[in-house]
Design a protein around this motif. Structure first.
Motif, PDB file in Angstrom:
ATOM      1  N   LEU A  26       0.840  -1.192   0.000  1.00 24.53           N
ATOM      2  CA  LEU A  26       0.000   0.000   0.000  1.00 24.53           C
ATOM      3  C   LEU A  26       0.875   1.243   0.000  1.00 24.53           C
ATOM      4  N   ALA A  27       0.683   2.104  -0.968  1.00 26.82           N
ATOM      5  CA  ALA A  27       1.428   3.353  -1.006  1.00 26.82           C
ATOM      6  C   ALA A  27       0.912   4.273   0.093  1.00 26.82           C
ATOM      7  N   PRO A  28       1.775   5.108   0.642  1.00 25.87           N
ATOM      8  CA  PRO A  28       1.302   6.041   1.667  1.00 25.87           C
ATOM      9  C   PRO A  28       0.309   7.031   1.073  1.00 25.87           C
ATOM     10  N   LEU A  29      -0.598   7.484   1.887  1.00 24.67           N
ATOM     11  CA  LEU A  29      -1.576   8.469   1.455  1.00 24.67           C
ATOM     12  C   LEU A  29      -0.959   9.856   1.488  1.00 24.67           C
ATOM     13  N   ALA A 101       7.606   9.905  -3.814  1.00 29.14           N
ATOM     14  CA  ALA A 101       8.229   9.430  -5.053  1.00 29.14           C
ATOM     15  C   ALA A 101       8.825   8.044  -4.833  1.00 29.14           C
ATOM     16  N   PRO A 102       8.499   7.119  -5.731  1.00 31.52           N
ATOM     17  CA  PRO A 102       9.108   5.776  -5.594  1.00 31.52           C
ATOM     18  C   PRO A 102      10.586   5.857  -5.937  1.00 31.52           C
ATOM     19  N   VAL A 108       9.063   3.246 -16.560  1.00 29.12           N
ATOM     20  CA  VAL A 108       8.208   4.360 -16.928  1.00 29.12           C
ATOM     21  C   VAL A 108       6.765   3.887 -16.813  1.00 29.12           C
ATOM     22  N   LEU A 109       5.962   4.671 -16.137  1.00 27.33           N
ATOM     23  CA  LEU A 109       4.532   4.361 -15.990  1.00 27.33           C
ATOM     24  C   LEU A 109       3.785   5.118 -17.060  1.00 27.33           C
ATOM     25  N   ARG A 110       3.033   4.433 -17.870  1.00 26.50           N
ATOM     26  CA  ARG A 110       2.235   5.082 -18.908  1.00 26.50           C
ATOM     27  C   ARG A 110       0.769   4.860 -18.590  1.00 26.50           C
ATOM     28  N   VAL A 111       0.032   5.921 -18.683  1.00 19.76           N
ATOM     29  CA  VAL A 111      -1.407   5.856 -18.424  1.00 19.76           C
ATOM     30  C   VAL A 111      -2.131   6.056 -19.736  1.00 19.76           C
ATOM     31  N   ALA A 112      -3.037   5.148 -20.040  1.00 22.81           N
ATOM     32  CA  ALA A 112      -3.765   5.248 -21.296  1.00 22.81           C
ATOM     33  C   ALA A 112      -5.013   6.082 -21.143  1.00 22.81           C
TER      34      ALA A 112
END
Length: 112
Positions: A26-29, A101-102, A108-112
């Motif tokens: 879980l990523a931090p909020l 930031a990770p 690279v994260l790509r969002v469609a």
């Protein structure tokens, strides 16, 4: 019909537990990272919770809840507390972004 995708639920952490022992999946909020930055800045100044709360015009209880990531403060509240800590909103936002930031993996994260 649409497929329902379950959303992971954060476990409730008792008040006596460490600040943010979130499981790695879980990523931090955002509000947790904001709280960490505010608390760190306050400690670096040597301020008590009541000192910063008084200067910012918020109650010590509300500031405590902000620092613990329990509140989603408005931009006005963030500006007031940041100002009381001699931070700009830009400083606060940049510090929070750095915490969220990770680690750089080259992916690279790509969002469609």
């Amino acid at each position: 019909m649409a497929e329902i995708i379950p959303f992971p639920v954060r476990p409730v952490v008792p008040e006596t537990a460490p600040a943010h022992p979130a499981p790695p999946e879980l990523a931090p909020l955002w509000r947790e990272a904001v709280g960490d930055v505010l608390r760190t800045a306050r400690h670096e100044r040597g301020d008590r919770l009541s000192d910063t709360a008084r200067r910012s015009g918020v109650s010590p209880q509300y500031l405590s809840e902000m620092e613990r990531g329990l509140k989603d403060p408005s931009s006005e509240m963030l500006a007031a507390v940041a100002g009381a800590l001699d931070l700009t909103l830009h400083d606060l936002t940049r510090a929070v972004s750095e915490r969220l930031a990770p680690a750089s993996t080259g992916a690279v994260l790509r969002v469609a």
